[in-house]
Design an enzyme around this catalytic site. Sequence first.
Site, mmCIF file in Angstrom:
data_model
loop_
_atom_site.group_PDB
_atom_site.id
_atom_site.type_symbol
_atom_site.label_atom_id
_atom_site.label_comp_id
_atom_site.label_asym_id
_atom_site.label_seq_id
_atom_site.Cartn_x
_atom_site.Cartn_y
_atom_site.Cartn_z
ATOM 1 C CG HIS A 78 -3.495 0.307 2.001
ATOM 2 N ND1 HIS A 78 -3.539 0.676 0.781
ATOM 3 C CD2 HIS A 78 -2.773 -0.981 1.774
ATOM 4 C CE1 HIS A 78 -2.960 -0.347 -0.217
ATOM 5 N NE2 HIS A 78 -2.546 -1.527 0.686
ATOM 6 C CD GLU A 91 -2.887 -4.561 2.064
ATOM 7 O OE1 GLU A 91 -3.903 -4.569 1.123
ATOM 8 O OE2 GLU A 91 -1.710 -4.653 1.741
ATOM 9 C CG HIS A 98 2.401 -2.440 2.720
ATOM 10 N ND1 HIS A 98 1.199 -1.274 3.023
ATOM 11 C CD2 HIS A 98 1.606 -2.926 1.574
ATOM 12 C CE1 HIS A 98 0.337 -1.195 2.208
ATOM 13 N NE2 HIS A 98 0.429 -2.126 1.410
ATOM 14 N NE ARG A 127 0.807 2.754 -7.855
ATOM 15 C CZ ARG A 127 -0.112 3.217 -8.797
ATOM 16 N NH1 ARG A 127 -0.049 4.642 -8.935
ATOM 17 N NH2 ARG A 127 -0.898 2.292 -9.270
#
Length: 722
Positions: free
Chosen positions: A502, A520, A577, A597
């Site tokens: 991200h 996150e 991740h 991605r």
Amino acid sequence: MLVKGVCQMDFLTKKYGIDLDDAIIVEGDKSRILDFCGRAERGEKLSVVAFGGSITQGSLATSVEKSYSALFTEWLREKFPNAEIKYQNSGIGGTGSLLGSARLERDVAAFEPDLVMVDFSVNDLANPARGETFEGVIRQLLSLPSKTAVIVLGNVYYSSGESSQIEHSAVCRYYGVPMLSSDTSLYKAVLTGKIKRRDFTPDDLHPNNLGHHFLAEMLVNFVEKINAEGGSDKTAEDISKVPFIFSETYQYIDKPFVTLNGFIADETKKTCVQDRFAEGYLASEKGQSVIFTGVGTSIIATYRQVVSATDMSPEAVAIVDGDAVNAVSLKGWFDETWGENIRTDIIASGLSFGRHTLEIKINETHENDTKPFYLNEVSFAGKKPEIMLMDPVCTHNVWGGTRIRDDFGYQVDGDDIGECWGVSAHPNGDGTVRNGAFSGMKLSEVYKNHRELFYSKNAEAKKQDGSCPFYEEGTQLEKKEDVFPLLIKIIDAKSDLSIQVHPDDEYAFKNENGALGKKECWYVLDAPEGASLVVGHNAKTRDELKEMVADGKWSELIREIPVHKGDFIQIDPGTVHAIKGGLLILETQQNSDITYRVYDYDRLYHGKLRQLHVKQSLDVITVPAAPLDKCFIDHTKIDAANTPDKVQTIYKCDKYEVMRLCLKNNASLEVTDTFMTASVIGGSAEIDGVKIKKGDFFIIPAGYGTAEFKGEAEIILSSVID
């Protein structure tokens, strides 16, 4: 009732023939008094507070030790010699229950009282809203976690018998609070000729030593009577379930955010409660102002009035929400001669619940001004905001399963339910409030139109400052302020999620149409034996990273770690991740749906390969990856630090704080400057009477105050860090 070192507490009864039982006009609920006496008998540490105006403060007694509350407390100490009883006099001359409701938290609750004596009966005569404000005082006292015993005193003008006894006794009867009155005892004795007014009051209002002695006798007689009768097995009622008799306004007080525009803060520190003119705000020149921003339906201002015969002070005006036409005058002087007055005014009432502003501006000065206009404080009062239960949004994903339905009870069809967006105001999954005043409204709509339910004072300060770290002219801040900051979701990974990354705020703003970045974290709700996650990578340089991605050396590149139920993983922007199959995760994140991605195992979705974002990924991946100990907290460490029924901070960063509450019986949580989200991940409970169970998501609004939890449940909480 002979007390060794204090006084003979039936002196007035014997000398003047005054029946002390006549003073008991509301006996009320005995349970709190009996509980206090029982604890004192057992030798516990107890706190006694006197709360009121000048009579309570001890005016016209020869010393504070001769005031009625001090005499009564000394009697308690001698009656219960094994108890350790602290005493606090929080009387302030010239004040009624309007200011009392605003200062109760600071001047009473802060001392964790077990017994409070209250008297605003004379000063409340000048207050047209005395029923509402006195109810606010009583409700606040009965809501204190210590199940405080309360005794109300009613004093009068002995020349006329005037007082606020009608309204005050109505509140006391309704709530079962004992009330004692000098109207039906001492004033009655004046009218029948048993005692002369000048024997006990020099000015027909304030008691001298004898008058204070009488008030203490009233209290002693009542407590002795109740303690002797005993026999009450009733427990203190949950006040939150009792309807209001007048108004709920003054039970809920918000201390506002302050912006100085010429006024200066008085840095003189209070030495005691009675130190009235310290830590306020001063101004002397026309046009100087101070702005208060707070939440409520009513606004209260307290300020000084000097004695005009010897001093003068400027006049100010109070402007609510910019409406200068209906400004309220605040004169910094008055024509009495007994001393400087601390005046409290209701500046506005009946406002729509929400955020409002009050500007206090100097409107007029005088050549003979000797003192500045002195503003003590401003408070906003109003309805306590409701807890908002959320109806989540569920999504279908190629890697999803059925546990969101099977484990949490959400009625959604399909065997590919990947995510449950429990608290979300994102356009891709905007949750709906399912209860209370905002039932049926989207969270984004509530956030847009009722920001007061979510604001924090730190955020207000940043907004006033207008500074932005990397965007021009405040555009980033304005954009950020328009977006609900968090997104809370459950993720059911039946199979592996893509290897992804991200962006941070700066990259997202510049490359994703002004969006937020995505920081996150994961709390592992369940994990099969041998479960693992991808967190980070093994490339040492950016060139090595690009080469390994281009060559598809995924097994060499990614860093895979074992995980267990209860582990916590922080995923900063730039961290490679992936959630692996079999894991059930609770995710707390920034309100963003931007995912790049890097690799998706070449699997098909609806017959097609899913889009990859290799360029963007290589732009934002952090090289080298952060050490594992910077982002992983083992479940054993989390459990070792946990105390049941206490809120435990698991992780705190610049975007959010994540906490856990393992509720076994009862717990309290203070929610003040900013809202808090909650996810019930196990069990069932109540929060202030609202039933919650596993799978429920809810928001506790800013300014809510003390939230009381009862039951047995595990709850993950999160709040915004400003």
